[in-house]
Structures are given as C-alpha cells and as structure tokens.
Design a protein around this motif. Structure first.
Motif, PDB file in Angstrom:
ATOM      1  N   UNK A 138      40.428  63.845  59.172  1.00 13.97           N
ATOM      2  CA  UNK A 138      41.824  64.241  59.354  1.00 13.97           C
ATOM      3  C   UNK A 138      42.744  63.051  59.118  1.00 13.97           C
ATOM      4  N   UNK A 139      42.384  61.890  59.635  1.00 14.70           N
ATOM      5  CA  UNK A 139      43.159  60.680  59.382  1.00 14.70           C
ATOM      6  C   UNK A 139      43.158  60.346  57.896  1.00 14.70           C
ATOM      7  N   UNK A 140      41.987  60.453  57.267  1.00 14.05           N
ATOM      8  CA  UNK A 140      41.875  60.098  55.853  1.00 14.05           C
ATOM      9  C   UNK A 140      42.721  60.968  54.966  1.00 14.05           C
ATOM     10  N   UNK A 141      42.702  62.281  55.210  1.00 16.82           N
ATOM     11  CA  UNK A 141      43.453  63.191  54.358  1.00 16.82           C
ATOM     12  C   UNK A 141      44.962  63.060  54.536  1.00 16.82           C
ATOM     13  N   UNK A 142      45.397  62.574  55.668  1.00 18.24           N
ATOM     14  CA  UNK A 142      46.826  62.452  55.908  1.00 18.24           C
ATOM     15  C   UNK A 142      47.354  61.056  55.608  1.00 18.24           C
ATOM     16  N   UNK A 143      46.462  60.129  55.334  1.00 16.52           N
ATOM     17  CA  UNK A 143      46.892  58.795  54.921  1.00 16.52           C
ATOM     18  C   UNK A 143      47.170  58.806  53.419  1.00 16.52           C
ATOM     19  N   UNK A 144      48.279  58.229  53.012  1.00 17.97           N
ATOM     20  CA  UNK A 144      48.697  58.316  51.609  1.00 17.97           C
ATOM     21  C   UNK A 144      47.651  57.738  50.672  1.00 17.97           C
ATOM     22  N   UNK A 145      47.184  56.533  50.967  1.00 19.97           N
ATOM     23  CA  UNK A 145      46.233  55.879  50.058  1.00 19.97           C
ATOM     24  C   UNK A 145      44.854  56.525  50.134  1.00 19.97           C
ATOM     25  N   UNK A 194      41.981  70.264  64.790  1.00 24.26           N
ATOM     26  CA  UNK A 194      42.814  69.928  65.942  1.00 24.26           C
ATOM     27  C   UNK A 194      43.503  68.586  65.745  1.00 24.26           C
ATOM     28  N   UNK A 195      42.809  67.623  65.158  1.00 22.17           N
ATOM     29  CA  UNK A 195      43.455  66.336  64.909  1.00 22.17           C
ATOM     30  C   UNK A 195      44.563  66.477  63.880  1.00 22.17           C
ATOM     31  N   UNK A 196      44.340  67.308  62.857  1.00 19.79           N
ATOM     32  CA  UNK A 196      45.386  67.554  61.871  1.00 19.79           C
ATOM     33  C   UNK A 196      46.622  68.154  62.527  1.00 19.79           C
ATOM     34  N   UNK A 197      46.409  69.106  63.416  1.00 18.22           N
ATOM     35  CA  UNK A 197      47.533  69.710  64.130  1.00 18.22           C
ATOM     36  C   UNK A 197      48.319  68.659  64.926  1.00 18.22           C
ATOM     37  N   UNK A 198      47.606  67.795  65.624  1.00 18.03           N
ATOM     38  CA  UNK A 198      48.274  66.773  66.425  1.00 18.03           C
ATOM     39  C   UNK A 198      49.022  65.776  65.546  1.00 18.03           C
ATOM     40  N   UNK A 199      48.420  65.388  64.432  1.00 15.42           N
ATOM     41  CA  UNK A 199      49.084  64.452  63.531  1.00 15.42           C
ATOM     42  C   UNK A 199      50.318  65.084  62.901  1.00 15.42           C
ATOM     43  N   UNK A 200      50.229  66.353  62.569  1.00 17.90           N
ATOM     44  CA  UNK A 200      51.388  67.056  62.022  1.00 17.90           C
ATOM     45  C   UNK A 200      52.529  67.090  63.033  1.00 17.90           C
ATOM     46  N   UNK A 201      52.202  67.372  64.279  1.00 18.94           N
ATOM     47  CA  UNK A 201      53.232  67.428  65.316  1.00 18.94           C
ATOM     48  C   UNK A 201      53.922  66.073  65.469  1.00 18.94           C
ATOM     49  N   UNK A 202      53.132  65.006  65.419  1.00 20.51           N
ATOM     50  CA  UNK A 202      53.730  63.667  65.554  1.00 20.51           C
ATOM     51  C   UNK A 202      54.595  63.341  64.350  1.00 20.51           C
ATOM     52  N   UNK A 203      54.156  63.708  63.141  1.00 24.76           N
ATOM     53  CA  UNK A 203      54.940  63.423  61.941  1.00 24.76           C
ATOM     54  C   UNK A 203      56.254  64.195  61.932  1.00 24.76           C
TER      55      UNK A 203
END
Length: 368
Positions: A210-217, A58-67
C-alpha cells in the motif's frame, strides 16, 4: 505519475480474489486433498491471501484519508471496523450458544463453550481452541494487528515502515524455525498454532505494498514492472507455487506471500487485463462480496451439509464441499442483504469530515 489507485471507487478484480480465497478455505475444511494434486491440500493458503488483501486495502484507505483531509480519525476507523466485523460475528456466537444450550452434553457443545471466551475476546489465535469456530483465529490475528497498526501510522507516518520491516524479520525468524526451541519451551510449539505458521507476514506485505503503490517513485517503478505480460507470469508462477508438495514452511510459505502481494498489485495496476476481467465474473464477484459471511458461516454450513449427506447415504468429500459451499453462500447472502447491509449504512456517519465516500471501502475477510 501516481498509479491509478486513488481515483477509483471500486478496484476491479479484488472481489474475485476474495472469492478464490474463501472457496479455497471451504475446500480445505471439506476435502482432504487429491493425491496427485498438491495444491488441493493447500487450501489453507486462502487465509494468507485474505491477510494480504486486508493489509493492502485498509492501509490504502487510511493513507487516502490522510492525503485528502490531512489527518486520520482513529475513532472513525475503529467504529467503521466494528460495524463491519462485530454484528455478524457476535450474532453467530450468540446463535451457536443458544443452539448448543439445547444439547450441552455433546462434544461440539462442550468444545464450543470452553472456547467461547477466547472467541468473544479475539484471542483464539494464541490458544488454538478445538471448536466449531476455531477458524476465528484468523479474525483475531487481523483485529490484533489493526489494534496496533493504525495508531502507529497516525503517530509515525512513513517512519513506521522500518518498524514494519523489523516485525517482518521477526515473523520470518519464526517461519524458518529459528525460535522453535524457545516456542516449545513456552508451551507453544510451532505446529500447534495456525498463527505461527501463517505469521503476520502477508498482512505486513500488504501494508508495505500500500505504501509502495501510493509513493510517486515506487508506484511508477511498480507500474513499469507489473505489466500485462508480468501479470500473466505471476498467475502462472502462483499456480505452480501452490502445488509445492509437502511442508510449506520457510521459503515456500514466504514465497507464496510475496507472490500474492505482487498479484494484488498487478490486479490493481492492470484493471483492463483479461485476468482481472475473469475475476469480475459475476458469480465469483458475488461470492467475494459476501466472503466475510461465507468465511464465518462455512463451518456450521459444512456441519449441516455433513448431516444432510449422511441421511442420504452419501459419503463423498467432493459432495460435502459443493453442498457446504452452496449453503455457506446462501446463508452469507441472506445475512448480507437483511442483516449486515442495513448496519453498514451507519458507517456513513463515520466517514470523512464532509461525509464524502472514500475511494476504497475495505470489506473484511476474512476478513477476512
């Protein structure tokens, strides 16, 4: 380079993980365990796996929507969640109410109606009712978290992470027994509530991953660490860990939460791995697809299986598990095809502004 979590419509292996989680829960409610195999008494950990999966998805979905669109629509999010969770949930409560009205003097009926207000309002995790639907404590836990978490993400963005870490520490204060005296004084001894034993920790760890996997570093670092051999190692260690004998409180429970969160990340980052291909085995993936229904329906299914076996003169926990699981999957499959799926089509109206399908559609367990 960003890990491959934003360019796919389906994450291979996650349905298999959902299936394992729900099968473990059904086993836990059907079988007391095997003396020489501690893992057989720890099927309740399937709920913890559900929590971690739900937090990540669910957090991944929300982060994707914001991006993609520069903002998160809380209204759309909650409508989508309601369409996924509420129809089968309240339909089942209504059907059970009608069924028990036929035999209001039975113990099952009395317990159910006493607990019904808590089930209907998603607060059963804080009262632990003795009811056929006591399993709804996990759904209550998830809904309470997602009532709070998405607004925090919208308002604070990445600045919400320190708040998550602080909440994680509070959960571990409970897990390690620091607040036992206070909880007992408050009338909520640790052993009396499943939520105090599982805590919100696996959901929070899923969110943080979810935050970790979507953060570049951080994502690049995780990809370097969670290699194919490491995924094998995670599977092996997790299988050994769930065989922890006796009480899992403290470090054993926390260790399991960390392991399954890393395992989810490994499955996401290694879609071609043999482990992931095994999780995609069609029967297993199907059970994962209908896992929400299996979870909701398995206690009534086990009750029905128990009565059928009793009429046949069979008193065997293994038979109860197999028949209960079969009835649960059949009922969940029918529900998904003829009741849930048509309603899920309405979710398309509450997607993103141009109605493009997001890359990940989180199915609940639980839940999931």
């Amino acid at each position: 380079m960003r890990p491959p979590t934003s360019a796919v419509h389906h994450i291979p292996g996650l349905d298999g993980l959902r299936a394992i989680a729900v099968i473990a829960v059904v086993w836990h409610h059907a079988h007391p365990g095997i003396a020489w195999l501690p893992a057989s008494a720890n099927g309740f950990l399937g709920v913890d796996l559900f929590f971690a999966l739900s937090g990540w998805l669910i957090t991944t979905l929300l982060l994707q929507e914001r991006e993609r669109y520069g903002q998160i629509s809380l209204w759309n999010f909650y409508v989508r969640r309601a369409l996924r969770i509420f129809p089968l949930y309240y339909a089942l409560l209504a059907l059970l109410s009608l069924y028990f009205l036929r035999a209001p003097q039975s113990t099952l009926a009395a317990d159910f109606f006493q607990a019904l207000p808590y089930h209907a309002t998603y607060v059963s995790n804080w009262v632990q009712p003795d009811s056929l639907m006591a399993i709804t404590w996990s759904l209550s836990t998830e809904e309470q978290f997602y009532l709070v978490w998405p607004p925090l993400l919208v308002w604070l963005g990445g600045r919400a992470v320190p708040w998550l870490l602080a909440f994680l520490v509070l959960n571990q204060v409970v897990n390690f027994g620091v607040l036992d005296g206070w909880l007992r004084t408050a009338g909520m001894p640790y052993e009396s509530r499943d939520i105090l034993q599982a805590t919100f920790t696996p959901i929070v760890l899923g969110v943080l991953m979810a935050f970790g996997l979507r953060d570049k570093r951080a994502g690049a670092w995780l990809k370097r660490c969670l290699t194919a051999p490491m995924l094998w190692a995670l599977v092996a260690v997790t299988l050994m860990w769930i065989n922890w004998p006796g009480d899992l409180r403290g470090a054993p429970r926390l260790g399991f939460h960390v392991l399954v969160t890393l395992l989810i990340a490994g499955v996401v980052l290694q879609p071609g791995h043999l482990v992931v291909r095994a999780l995609q085995w069609r029967p297993l993936a199907y059970v994962g697809t209908v896992s929400y229904g299996v979870y909701l329906l398995h206690k009534p299914a086990l009750e029905g299986a128990h009565r059928l076996l009793a009429k046949a003169g069979i008193d065997a926990p293994g038979a109860l598990f197999l028949l209960g699981l079969l009835l649960s999957v059949l009922a969940a499959g029918l529900s998904f095809r003829f009741f849930e799926r048509p309603l899920l089509g309405l979710k398309e109206r509450f997607r993103s502004p141009d109605r493009r399908r997001p890359t990940i559609d989180p199915a609940s367990p639980p839940t999931a």
